[in-house]
Scaffold this motif. Structure first.
Motif, PDB file in Angstrom:
ATOM      1  N   THR A   7     137.752  76.530 -21.812  1.00  0.00           N
ATOM      2  CA  THR A   7     138.599  76.663 -21.931  1.00  0.00           C
ATOM      3  C   THR A   7     138.632  78.415 -22.424  1.00  0.00           C
ATOM      4  OG1 THR A   7     140.204  75.560 -22.586  1.00  0.00           O
ATOM      5  CG2 THR A   7     141.466  77.849 -23.139  1.00  0.00           C
ATOM      6  N   LEU A   8     137.456  78.187 -23.824  1.00  0.00           N
ATOM      7  CA  LEU A   8     137.136  79.701 -24.248  1.00  0.00           C
ATOM      8  C   LEU A   8     135.498  79.607 -23.787  1.00  0.00           C
ATOM      9  CD1 LEU A   8     138.494  80.124 -27.622  1.00  0.00           C
ATOM     10  CD2 LEU A   8     139.247  81.721 -25.410  1.00  0.00           C
ATOM     11  N   ILE A   9     134.935  78.609 -24.094  1.00  0.00           N
ATOM     12  CA  ILE A   9     133.269  78.377 -23.468  1.00  0.00           C
ATOM     13  C   ILE A   9     133.664  77.842 -22.699  1.00  0.00           C
ATOM     14  CG2 ILE A   9     132.977  79.564 -26.169  1.00  0.00           C
ATOM     15  CD1 ILE A   9     132.317  76.768 -26.501  1.00  0.00           C
ATOM     16  N   MET A  50     122.896  73.221 -26.960  1.00  0.00           N
ATOM     17  CA  MET A  50     123.571  73.701 -26.110  1.00  0.00           C
ATOM     18  C   MET A  50     123.490  74.884 -25.910  1.00  0.00           C
ATOM     19  SD  MET A  50     127.195  70.987 -26.053  1.00  0.00           S
ATOM     20  CE  MET A  50     127.891  72.046 -24.951  1.00  0.00           C
ATOM     21  N   LYS A  51     124.162  75.217 -25.057  1.00  0.00           N
ATOM     22  CA  LYS A  51     124.413  77.071 -24.616  1.00  0.00           C
ATOM     23  C   LYS A  51     125.580  76.999 -24.937  1.00  0.00           C
ATOM     24  CE  LYS A  51     122.501  80.967 -22.075  1.00  0.00           C
ATOM     25  NZ  LYS A  51     122.188  81.013 -20.951  1.00  0.00           N
ATOM     26  N   TYR A  52     126.298  78.351 -25.772  1.00  0.00           N
ATOM     27  CA  TYR A  52     127.482  78.693 -26.139  1.00  0.00           C
ATOM     28  C   TYR A  52     127.694  79.791 -25.383  1.00  0.00           C
ATOM     29  CZ  TYR A  52     127.492  74.697 -29.005  1.00  0.00           C
ATOM     30  OH  TYR A  52     127.574  73.038 -29.089  1.00  0.00           O
ATOM     31  N   SER A  77     127.657  75.335 -34.783  1.00  0.00           N
ATOM     32  CA  SER A  77     126.818  75.226 -33.567  1.00  0.00           C
ATOM     33  C   SER A  77     126.993  76.529 -32.773  1.00  0.00           C
ATOM     34  CB  SER A  77     126.316  73.808 -32.729  1.00  0.00           C
ATOM     35  OG  SER A  77     125.422  72.821 -33.775  1.00  0.00           O
ATOM     36  N   VAL A  78     128.067  76.576 -31.984  1.00  0.00           N
ATOM     37  CA  VAL A  78     128.750  77.323 -32.012  1.00  0.00           C
ATOM     38  C   VAL A  78     128.385  78.266 -32.853  1.00  0.00           C
ATOM     39  CG1 VAL A  78     131.009  78.801 -30.921  1.00  0.00           C
ATOM     40  CG2 VAL A  78     130.519  76.390 -30.568  1.00  0.00           C
ATOM     41  N   VAL A  79     129.066  79.172 -33.921  1.00  0.00           N
ATOM     42  CA  VAL A  79     128.708  80.505 -34.620  1.00  0.00           C
ATOM     43  C   VAL A  79     127.886  80.835 -35.002  1.00  0.00           C
ATOM     44  CG1 VAL A  79     129.170  81.389 -36.951  1.00  0.00           C
ATOM     45  CG2 VAL A  79     130.885  79.110 -35.956  1.00  0.00           C
ATOM     46  N   ARG A  80     126.364  79.744 -35.032  1.00  0.00           N
ATOM     47  CA  ARG A  80     124.684  80.117 -34.941  1.00  0.00           C
ATOM     48  C   ARG A  80     124.704  80.714 -33.828  1.00  0.00           C
ATOM     49  NH1 ARG A  80     124.327  75.215 -37.668  1.00  0.00           N
ATOM     50  NH2 ARG A  80     123.370  73.902 -36.031  1.00  0.00           N
ATOM     51  N   GLN A  81     125.794  80.422 -32.406  1.00  0.00           N
ATOM     52  CA  GLN A  81     124.884  81.387 -30.990  1.00  0.00           C
ATOM     53  C   GLN A  81     125.487  82.825 -30.947  1.00  0.00           C
ATOM     54  OE1 GLN A  81     124.123  78.854 -27.478  1.00  0.00           O
ATOM     55  NE2 GLN A  81     123.410  77.417 -28.743  1.00  0.00           N
ATOM     56  N   ILE A  82     126.838  82.598 -31.680  1.00  0.00           N
ATOM     57  CA  ILE A  82     127.596  83.761 -31.578  1.00  0.00           C
ATOM     58  C   ILE A  82     129.079  84.341 -32.676  1.00  0.00           C
ATOM     59  CG2 ILE A  82     130.185  84.403 -30.583  1.00  0.00           C
ATOM     60  CD1 ILE A  82     129.890  82.076 -28.316  1.00  0.00           C
ATOM     61  N   PRO A  83     127.454  84.861 -34.045  1.00  0.00           N
ATOM     62  CA  PRO A  83     128.022  84.746 -34.879  1.00  0.00           C
ATOM     63  C   PRO A  83     128.714  85.672 -35.317  1.00  0.00           C
ATOM     64  CG  PRO A  83     125.395  86.113 -34.490  1.00  0.00           C
ATOM     65  CD  PRO A  83     126.620  85.428 -33.258  1.00  0.00           C
TER      66      PRO A  83
END
Length: 459
Positions: free
Chosen positions: A259-261, A322-324, A357-363
């Motif tokens: 939906t978002l990612i 994974m890539k977010y 894990s998502v926050v690590r790639q998208i601060p």
């Protein structure tokens, strides 16, 4: 017959007397202005003049909500502009000393225009420089209970209904930092509209609403404040002059994956491998579990504790690499919602470890949302509606004040079961596959705005 007699009385008796009073009051205010009195005489004589406009023409007045304001406090009053009697109503019956915010050209009105200049009413010229000048004058004038009245429509209505508000008065109110008090005027259009040739008998009502303080407006976009004030004033109008308002949207509830990612392909790869290894009897496992919590997946497909532990370890490792990435337009859309005062929540079946894990790639990921709800926050997984009902409850929002964005079958079912307006994203399935499982289908967020979303909900 009575109407004819009233017209004769109005033109032959009331109007001549009122013209004489107007000249007397204007002259007195001008003289007082030369002697430095811009508050006392400039308020009480026009108040008498305004009441004469009602008395002479035999009109009735009703005031509601006067206890919402205090005499010793300064406010910015914002009122709808129904007709010529709006000014008389405010002067005569608001019960609060104030200055007008008026257009520059009104200085040219004989007697009255010059009297307003000497009374130090605030004139607003066009352009940014005009607003800056008005702000400075207002800061010097609006103190110790002295307030200001503005008609944010900018002109009198042509049909009794409100026109869109102009931004200038709200920018000025925010710059000054005073409480905004919405005023609803009813009856003035019927008594003497801009299209009328003469006064008609009737009742004019002034409703004083509760103030909206500077703290309550803090952080809100000007457009949001404009809409809030517009709705308050509009809701106070009699039904025939009330403008149909857009649906009120208080909260937007977003699923995460698909939906978002853009992660559905990566998850499909993982769960297809798990399915081949442990559940070859379930060929569509990767598709069947979309939108379902890990706890439910285990309970349904992998009851063995050792297998669960192995899958959990592999899944954590998989999600960590994974890539977010946000789907196109998603971030801009969420920001636009927030600019319009809509609360945004992430409602996902993923656990907190995945969000980390998502926050690590998208601060800045968490900063986009007013609330993040994960699998740990609800016991019943999608397709149960519990997660979205919890999202609405979090913001104290009614079902009709929310919207759900989902892509998977189970998530769409959860949204629909909650009773919330559910929009399906055609990212994991084709539009035709989800069309009968939601209220509306979107191909994606690219180009979507708050205004376009409201149009979708209205339709």
């Amino acid at each position: 017959m009575l109407n004819i007699l009233y017209k004769i009385y109005s033109f032959c008796i009331a109007l001549p007397i009122f013209i004489v009073i107007t000249i007397f009051v204007s002259t007195s205010v001008i003289i007082a202005g030369f002697f430095g009195d811009t508050d006392f005489v400039a308020y009480y004589l026009p108040k008498f003049w305004s009441k004469c406009a009602f008395w002479l023409f035999l009109l009735k007045v009703k005031v509601e909500g006067r206890d919402n304001i205090k005499k010793d406090e300064s406010y910015v009053f914002l009122a709808n502009h129904q007709g010529y009697y709006d000014i008389f109503l405010a002067y005569g019956y608001l019960g609060h000393n104030f200055k007008w915010m008026m257009k520059e050209y009104l200085k040219k009105i004989p007697f009255v225009g010059y009297a307003c200049v000497k009374s130090k009413h605030i004139y607003l010229a066009d352009g940014i420089s005009g607003i800056a000048k008005a702000v400075q004058q207002a800061r010097e004038t609006l103190q110790g209970g002295m307030s200001m009245i503005i008609f944010p429509e900018g002109t009198r209505t042509r049909n009794g209904k409100m026109s869109p508000f102009k931004r200038g008065s709200f920018m000025l109110a925010n710059e000054i930092g005073l409480p905004i008090v919405p005023l609803t005027i009813n009856g003035s259009f019927d008594v003497f509209s801009r299209n009328a040739k003469s006064v008609s008998r009737g009742t004019v009502t002034l409703t004083i609403h509760k103030p909206i303080t500077a703290d309550e407006r803090k952080g809100k976009a000007t457009k949001v404040i404009m809409q809030e004030v517009y709705d308050i004033i509009n809701n106070g109008l009699v039904e025939k002059y009330r403008t149909p308002t857009a649906p009120k949207l208080k909260a937007a509830l977003f699923d995460l994956d698909g939906t978002l990612i853009d992660t559905e392909g990566q998850y499909s790869t993982f769960w297809e491998a798990i399915g081949r290894r442990y559940r070859p009897d379930v060929p569509n496992l990767a598709n069947d579990i979309k939108g379902t919590t890990l706890t439910n997946i285990y309970a349904t497909y992998f009851p063995d504790p050792d297998t669960q532990q192995t899958i959990t370890d592999e899944l954590n490792a998989w999600e960590a690499q994974m890539k977010y990435e946000f789907l196109p337009g998603a971030v801009d859309f969420i920001q636009d919602l927030k600019n319009h005062g809509v609360k945004c929540a992430l409602v996902t079946s993923s656990n907190t470890l995945k969000i980390e894990s998502v926050v690590r790639q998208i601060p800045n990921f968490n900063a986009l949302f007013d609330k993040v709800l994960t699998a740990e926050d609800f016991t019943a997984s999608k397709p149960a509606p519990d997660c979205y009902l919890l999202g609405a409850k979090t913001f104290n929002a009614a079902i009709g004040e929310c919207v759900v964005f989902e892509d998977a079958y189970t998530g769409l079912q959860a949204g629909m079961s909650s009773g919330i307006f559910t929009i399906g994203l055609a990212t994991s399935h084709t539009p035709d596959e989800i069309r009968d499982k939601c209220h509306y289908v979107l191909n994606g967020f690219d180009g979507l705005t708050y205004d376009k979303l409201i149009d979708v909900i209205k339709k």
